[in-house]
Design a protein around this motif. Structure first.
Motif, PDB file in Angstrom:
ATOM      1  N   GLY A  56       0.841  -1.196   0.000  1.00 46.30           N
ATOM      2  CA  GLY A  56       0.000   0.000   0.000  1.00 46.30           C
ATOM      3  C   GLY A  56       0.873   1.241   0.000  1.00 46.30           C
ATOM      4  N   GLU A  57       0.500   2.220   0.792  1.00 42.10           N
ATOM      5  CA  GLU A  57       1.251   3.479   0.846  1.00 42.10           C
ATOM      6  C   GLU A  57       2.516   3.287   1.691  1.00 42.10           C
ATOM      7  OE1 GLU A  57      -0.408   7.886   1.052  1.00 42.10           O
ATOM      8  OE2 GLU A  57      -0.416   6.926   3.021  1.00 42.10           O
ATOM      9  N   LEU A  58       3.654   3.730   1.150  1.00 39.41           N
ATOM     10  CA  LEU A  58       4.936   3.602   1.843  1.00 39.41           C
ATOM     11  C   LEU A  58       5.690   4.916   1.791  1.00 39.41           C
ATOM     12  CD1 LEU A  58       6.165   0.211   0.279  1.00 39.41           C
ATOM     13  CD2 LEU A  58       5.230   0.527   2.579  1.00 39.41           C
ATOM     14  N   CYS A  59       6.500   5.175   2.822  1.00 37.34           N
ATOM     15  CA  CYS A  59       7.367   6.355   2.791  1.00 37.34           C
ATOM     16  C   CYS A  59       8.626   6.008   1.992  1.00 37.34           C
ATOM     17  CB  CYS A  59       7.712   6.831   4.197  1.00 37.34           C
ATOM     18  SG  CYS A  59       8.936   5.839   5.056  1.00 37.34           S
ATOM     19  N   VAL A  60       9.347   7.033   1.597  1.00 43.22           N
ATOM     20  CA  VAL A  60      10.556   6.847   0.797  1.00 43.22           C
ATOM     21  C   VAL A  60      11.559   5.956   1.533  1.00 43.22           C
ATOM     22  CG1 VAL A  60      12.485   8.013  -0.314  1.00 43.22           C
ATOM     23  CG2 VAL A  60      10.231   9.047  -0.356  1.00 43.22           C
ATOM     24  N   CYS A  61      11.678   6.124   2.837  1.00 38.02           N
ATOM     25  CA  CYS A  61      12.618   5.310   3.619  1.00 38.02           C
ATOM     26  C   CYS A  61      12.283   3.826   3.504  1.00 38.02           C
ATOM     27  CB  CYS A  61      12.587   5.722   5.085  1.00 38.02           C
ATOM     28  SG  CYS A  61      13.007   7.445   5.371  1.00 38.02           S
ATOM     29  N   ASP A  62      10.991   3.505   3.625  1.00 37.15           N
ATOM     30  CA  ASP A  62      10.576   2.105   3.517  1.00 37.15           C
ATOM     31  C   ASP A  62      10.821   1.564   2.111  1.00 37.15           C
ATOM     32  OD1 ASP A  62       9.782   1.970   6.161  1.00 37.15           O
ATOM     33  OD2 ASP A  62       7.684   2.435   5.724  1.00 37.15           O
ATOM     34  N   VAL A  63      10.468   2.344   1.099  1.00 37.96           N
ATOM     35  CA  VAL A  63      10.687   1.913  -0.284  1.00 37.96           C
ATOM     36  C   VAL A  63      12.166   1.640  -0.503  1.00 37.96           C
ATOM     37  CG1 VAL A  63      10.612   2.631  -2.713  1.00 37.96           C
ATOM     38  CG2 VAL A  63       8.648   3.059  -1.228  1.00 37.96           C
ATOM     39  N   SER A  64      13.006   2.543  -0.032  1.00 40.37           N
ATOM     40  CA  SER A  64      14.453   2.405  -0.183  1.00 40.37           C
ATOM     41  C   SER A  64      14.943   1.097   0.437  1.00 40.37           C
ATOM     42  CB  SER A  64      15.133   3.605   0.483  1.00 40.37           C
ATOM     43  OG  SER A  64      16.509   3.434   0.541  1.00 40.37           O
ATOM     44  N   TRP A  65      14.500   0.822   1.648  1.00 33.17           N
ATOM     45  CA  TRP A  65      14.930  -0.392   2.339  1.00 33.17           C
ATOM     46  C   TRP A  65      14.402  -1.637   1.642  1.00 33.17           C
ATOM     47  CZ3 TRP A  65      13.168  -4.712   4.789  1.00 33.17           C
ATOM     48  CH2 TRP A  65      14.113  -5.404   5.562  1.00 33.17           C
ATOM     49  N   VAL A  66      13.143  -1.616   1.247  1.00 32.15           N
ATOM     50  CA  VAL A  66      12.516  -2.781   0.623  1.00 32.15           C
ATOM     51  C   VAL A  66      13.210  -3.166  -0.678  1.00 32.15           C
ATOM     52  CG1 VAL A  66      10.388  -3.572  -0.523  1.00 32.15           C
ATOM     53  CG2 VAL A  66      10.262  -2.488   1.723  1.00 32.15           C
ATOM     54  N   VAL A  67      13.533  -2.173  -1.521  1.00 36.76           N
ATOM     55  CA  VAL A  67      14.149  -2.502  -2.819  1.00 36.76           C
ATOM     56  C   VAL A  67      15.671  -2.567  -2.753  1.00 36.76           C
ATOM     57  CG1 VAL A  67      12.200  -1.628  -4.165  1.00 36.76           C
ATOM     58  CG2 VAL A  67      14.142  -0.122  -3.679  1.00 36.76           C
ATOM     59  N   GLY A  68      16.249  -2.197  -1.610  1.00 38.06           N
ATOM     60  CA  GLY A  68      17.688  -2.348  -1.424  1.00 38.06           C
ATOM     61  C   GLY A  68      18.534  -1.312  -2.133  1.00 38.06           C
ATOM     62  N   HIS A  69      18.023  -0.086  -2.248  1.00 35.58           N
ATOM     63  CA  HIS A  69      18.765   0.998  -2.885  1.00 35.58           C
ATOM     64  C   HIS A  69      18.812   2.198  -1.958  1.00 35.58           C
ATOM     65  CE1 HIS A  69      19.358  -0.853  -6.763  1.00 35.58           C
ATOM     66  NE2 HIS A  69      18.063  -1.135  -6.866  1.00 35.58           N
ATOM     67  N   ALA A  70      19.785   3.063  -2.197  1.00 36.07           N
ATOM     68  CA  ALA A  70      19.905   4.295  -1.414  1.00 36.07           C
ATOM     69  C   ALA A  70      18.631   5.130  -1.565  1.00 36.07           C
ATOM     70  CB  ALA A  70      21.114   5.100  -1.883  1.00 36.07           C
ATOM     71  N   GLN A  71      18.349   5.907  -0.545  1.00 35.38           N
ATOM     72  CA  GLN A  71      17.137   6.710  -0.534  1.00 35.38           C
ATOM     73  C   GLN A  71      17.066   7.692  -1.710  1.00 35.38           C
ATOM     74  OE1 GLN A  71      15.225   9.838   2.454  1.00 35.38           O
ATOM     75  NE2 GLN A  71      15.713   7.899   3.431  1.00 35.38           N
ATOM     76  N   ASN A  72      18.207   8.280  -2.081  1.00 37.43           N
ATOM     77  CA  ASN A  72      18.180   9.225  -3.203  1.00 37.43           C
ATOM     78  C   ASN A  72      17.856   8.518  -4.517  1.00 37.43           C
ATOM     79  OD1 ASN A  72      20.705   7.958  -3.326  1.00 37.43           O
ATOM     80  ND2 ASN A  72      21.762   9.794  -4.031  1.00 37.43           N
ATOM     81  N   LEU A  73      18.305   7.271  -4.690  1.00 36.34           N
ATOM     82  CA  LEU A  73      17.982   6.523  -5.901  1.00 36.34           C
ATOM     83  C   LEU A  73      16.511   6.104  -5.898  1.00 36.34           C
ATOM     84  CD1 LEU A  73      18.963   5.356  -8.557  1.00 36.34           C
ATOM     85  CD2 LEU A  73      19.661   3.298  -7.308  1.00 36.34           C
ATOM     86  N   ALA A  74      16.015   5.677  -4.746  1.00 36.75           N
ATOM     87  CA  ALA A  74      14.590   5.321  -4.637  1.00 36.75           C
ATOM     88  C   ALA A  74      13.736   6.550  -4.930  1.00 36.75           C
ATOM     89  CB  ALA A  74      14.283   4.757  -3.256  1.00 36.75           C
ATOM     90  N   SER A  75      14.122   7.702  -4.405  1.00 36.76           N
ATOM     91  CA  SER A  75      13.383   8.946  -4.657  1.00 36.76           C
ATOM     92  C   SER A  75      13.382   9.287  -6.144  1.00 36.76           C
ATOM     93  CB  SER A  75      13.991  10.114  -3.878  1.00 36.76           C
ATOM     94  OG  SER A  75      13.761   9.971  -2.512  1.00 36.76           O
ATOM     95  N   HIS A  76      14.511   9.110  -6.786  1.00 40.41           N
ATOM     96  CA  HIS A  76      14.612   9.372  -8.224  1.00 40.41           C
ATOM     97  C   HIS A  76      13.616   8.502  -9.000  1.00 40.41           C
ATOM     98  CE1 HIS A  76      16.326   9.719 -12.243  1.00 40.41           C
ATOM     99  NE2 HIS A  76      16.425   8.400 -12.264  1.00 40.41           N
ATOM    100  N   HIS A  77      13.588   7.216  -8.680  1.00 36.75           N
ATOM    101  CA  HIS A  77      12.674   6.307  -9.371  1.00 36.75           C
ATOM    102  C   HIS A  77      11.216   6.619  -9.037  1.00 36.75           C
ATOM    103  CE1 HIS A  77      15.518   3.776 -11.415  1.00 36.75           C
ATOM    104  NE2 HIS A  77      16.212   3.602 -10.307  1.00 36.75           N
ATOM    105  N   LEU A  78      10.942   6.977  -7.804  1.00 38.44           N
ATOM    106  CA  LEU A  78       9.574   7.347  -7.428  1.00 38.44           C
ATOM    107  C   LEU A  78       9.117   8.600  -8.174  1.00 38.44           C
ATOM    108  CD1 LEU A  78       9.805   6.531  -3.654  1.00 38.44           C
ATOM    109  CD2 LEU A  78       8.088   5.591  -5.222  1.00 38.44           C
ATOM    110  N   ARG A  79      10.014   9.559  -8.355  1.00 36.31           N
ATOM    111  CA  ARG A  79       9.665  10.766  -9.135  1.00 36.31           C
ATOM    112  C   ARG A  79       9.317  10.403 -10.564  1.00 36.31           C
ATOM    113  NH1 ARG A  79      13.691  13.045  -6.168  1.00 36.31           N
ATOM    114  NH2 ARG A  79      15.260  12.700  -7.786  1.00 36.31           N
ATOM    115  N   GLN A  80      10.079   9.478 -11.152  1.00 36.22           N
ATOM    116  CA  GLN A  80       9.787   9.061 -12.519  1.00 36.22           C
ATOM    117  C   GLN A  80       8.433   8.357 -12.605  1.00 36.22           C
ATOM    118  OE1 GLN A  80      13.517   6.997 -13.498  1.00 36.22           O
ATOM    119  NE2 GLN A  80      13.891   8.654 -14.963  1.00 36.22           N
ATOM    120  N   LEU A  81       8.120   7.544 -11.625  1.00 33.83           N
ATOM    121  CA  LEU A  81       6.814   6.891 -11.595  1.00 33.83           C
ATOM    122  C   LEU A  81       5.693   7.912 -11.406  1.00 33.83           C
ATOM    123  CD1 LEU A  81       7.744   3.754  -9.459  1.00 33.83           C
ATOM    124  CD2 LEU A  81       7.046   3.758 -11.866  1.00 33.83           C
TER     125      LEU A  81
END
Length: 125
Positions: A56-81
């Motif tokens: 469901g809804e996740l914060c950037v920190c959780d997304v970063s940890w779940v997919v195993g990437h740095a928070q800035n990279l997860a944020s970059h991908h989330l922005r693209q989505l």
């Protein structure tokens, strides 16, 4: 070498082909769909979409940890989505929460297909 991907002779059924061609959407109308497909074409973004389907809804920190990437990279991908219209974001105090849009849920489910069966059904969000 035999070519299996093209006809050996011109066999165009012009009336049928023209009927189909006339019914196709204009290029400008399909660009958003193409952008959405490209957004899910990256393995990291597809995994993020799968995580959002499941959690469901996740914060950037959780997304970063779940997919195993740095928070800035997860944020970059989330922005693209988000730019592709597949996720929404909202600020909750100091957190930024992300969730799939309806279109994002439908497309991610379609693209992931049988991959979802291996991890269980996604949570309804």
């Amino acid at each position: 070498m035999e070519r299996d991907d093209s006809c050996d002779l011109l066999c165009l059924d012009l009336p049928h082909a023209e009927e189909i061609r006339g019914g196709l959407p204009e290029l400008a109308a399909v660009e958003p769909a193409a952008a959405a497909a490209r957004a899910l074409g990256d393995p990291t973004r597809l995994r993020i979409a799968a995580a959002l389907l499941s959690g469901g809804e996740l914060c950037v920190c959780d997304v970063s940890w779940v997919v195993g990437h740095a928070q800035n990279l997860a944020s970059h991908h989330l922005r693209q989505l988000r730019t592709a219209g597949l996720v929404t974001s909202r600020r909750d105090g100091k957190l930024v929460m992300y969730g799939l849009t309806e279109r994002g849920r439908v497309l991610a489910t379609a693209v992931l297909g049988d991959s979802l069966a291996a991890t269980g059904r996604p949570a309804e969000g």
